[in-house]
Enzyme design. Structure first.
Site, short mmCIF file in Angstrom:
data_model
loop_
_atom_site.label_atom_id
_atom_site.label_comp_id
_atom_site.label_asym_id
_atom_site.label_seq_id
_atom_site.Cartn_x
_atom_site.Cartn_y
_atom_site.Cartn_z
N ASP A 117 36.61 43.36 30.78
CA ASP A 117 36.79 44.19 31.95
C ASP A 117 37.61 45.46 31.70
OD1 ASP A 117 36.39 44.44 34.77
OD2 ASP A 117 38.56 43.73 35.16
N ASP A 155 30.05 40.66 31.62
CA ASP A 155 30.15 42.27 31.80
C ASP A 155 30.36 42.58 30.34
OD1 ASP A 155 30.06 42.39 34.51
OD2 ASP A 155 32.27 42.64 34.85
N ASP A 305 37.58 38.25 45.86
CA ASP A 305 37.29 39.33 45.02
C ASP A 305 38.51 40.22 44.68
OD1 ASP A 305 34.79 38.50 44.88
OD2 ASP A 305 34.01 40.02 46.37
#
Length: 459
Positions: A117, A155, A305
């Site tokens: 991330d 990611d 989220d």
């Protein structure tokens, strides 16, 4: 720290992974039909996920039935996101053992790459890439030899803005080695690398990144994890990536798509603040598309989220918003089973009671058959309800448990009683069963499971 603009471009909600992978032992929901891709079979559902625990603890909540029927009933990925090299093998082995006992396909999301991330909301992972490989090796040793699906490092390829050229090269080598390690440990493992999503990098750029990270050793790539892009848009993007890879001399790769929250509007990334979101296609390996191995729920619906709520926390109002108004799940799926709330032994035997072959009744009634997976101290039971020569609207199945046995949980049915003679009645979406068609429910318990026979009454 990732900027807000970068979070809007990608799936910022990935922060849920750290929480979602903490403690889980899988459950299964069988999803019917053969896949058009390379994976065929029923997916495994986690009985100790946050949504399942919430439903069990809040049966009187007005939102519980919708959340239970449309979210808690479904298989979702189990996340492995904690750096725990000394215990990860046993955790994986317990999860895989339970899935193998149920003859279902588990989905594991690995989220452990160094500098994940880019230091954003989901920062963490292995301290360095050498320790990452140690963790992956221990993870791989727990995978057994049956089919598993691995979502490898969300990611990790689409988000590289924080990495230098040397760090990107090192990450690519780490992902290549991780894929080879998993494949060597379990040749039946299906490994998918990060494909980003259709509104991020171009298909050609993503294909270049996949090639650099060793997709030639993997089964393909995943897209849309924690995002809201339409399934059709993701499928078109996936075909473009597959075509680009083939043009690079890497043919035959396939896609899996996260459909956990893409059944409604797209737009602003955060589901916490958007009531237009809906759950998408229910998880299945029966996609009808030769390029797509599965539609999966990688992001757990109802977990925040990080906008209004703590990232990764389960929020019933979010779950209800996602599920309310969404279609009901299929009513004629193959048997659904679930493991106990504590992990069964890591080495498991086949079912002790073989599913009987039942002939549908000739009248307007119904029949029921029971299949049991037994282990020391507990069992899981899968029950198939079959209508006779006419449709039925509602059913009740009566099962007699051996002495000392007790029901501890049920899904796709309401249980009346916990020991002795227990009656199970349909829930809102599976009471109607077409002539000579079937629906399924299951339950778990302590002690010795029931025999193969059960009594079914229609209406």
């Amino acid at each position: 720290m990732a900027t807000l603009s970068s979070l809007r471009r990608r799936s910022a909600a990935i922060s849920v992974a750290v929480v979602a992978g903490a403690t889980a032992v899988g459950v299964c929901l069988a999803v019917g039909g053969a896949s058009a891709g390379t994976v065929s079979g029923s997916l495994y559902r986690d009985p100790s996920s946050a949504v399942v625990r919430w439903v069990a603890a809040n049966p009187g909540d007005s939102r519980a039935a919708v959340i239970r029927d449309k979210i808690a009933s479904q298989p979702q990925a189990r996340w492995f996101a904690n750096f725990n090299p000394s215990t990860v093998q046993s955790e994986v082995s317990g999860f895989i053992g339970a899935a193998n006992a149920a003859q279902q396909i588990p989905v594991l999301s690995v989220y452990e790459i160094t500098n994940r991330d880019c230091g954003g909301a989901s920062a963490g992972g292995a301290p360095d890439l050498n320790q990452y490989q140690t963790w992956v090796s221990n993870f791989a040793r727990g995978l057994g030899n049956q089919t598993v699906m691995i979502i490898l490092e969300t990611d990790s390829l689409a988000l590289q803005t924080c990495l230098s050229a040397g760090e990107i090269s090192a990450r690519n080598q780490a992902l290549t080695t991780a894929t080879q390690t998993i494949k060597s440990a379990n040749p039946n493992a299906k490994v998918y690398l990060d494909g980003g999503h259709s509104t991020w990098n171009s298909a050609g750029e993503q294909a270049n990144r996949l090639r650099a990270a060793g997709v030639q050793y993997a089964d393909g790539f995943f897209t849309n994890v924690s995002n809201f892009n339409s399934t059709s848009g993701e499928a078109n993007f996936g075909r473009a990536v597959i075509s680009a890879l083939a043009g690079m001399g890497i043919p035959g790769k396939r896609q899996v798509i996260d459909t956990s929250r893409n059944g409604g509007a797209s737009g602003d990334w955060c589901a916490d603040d958007n009531t237009d979101r809906r759950i998408g296609t229910y998880p299945t390996t029966s996609t009808g598309d030769g390029n797509i191995d599965a539609y999966l729920w990688v992001k757990p619906p109802g977990e925040a989220d990080g906008c209004r709520y703590t990232a990764g926390s389960f929020q019933p109002d979010l779950a209800y918003s996602l599920a309310n108004g969404a279609p009901n799940p299929p009513t004629t799926a193959p048997p659904t089973t679930t493991p106990p709330t504590t992990a069964p032994p890591t080495t498991t035997a086949p079912p002790t009671t073989a599913p009987p072959t039942t002939t549908p009744p000739t009248g307007n009634g119904c029949s029921a058959s029971v299949a049991v997976n037994q282990w020391s101290g507990g069992f899981i039971a899968s029950v198939t309800v079959t209508a006779g020569s006419a449709d039925i609207n509602g059913w009740t199945v009566t099962i007699t448990l051996p002495g000392g046995a007790a029901v501890t949980g049920a899904w796709n049915a309401q249980a009346s009683g916990t020991s002795g003679t227990v009656r199970f009645t349909n829930v809102s979406y599976n009471g109607h069963v077409g002539a000579r068609q079937s629906t399924n429910f299951g339950f778990q318990g302590t002690g010795t499971g029931p025999g193969a026979t059960a009594t079914c009454a229609a209406g």
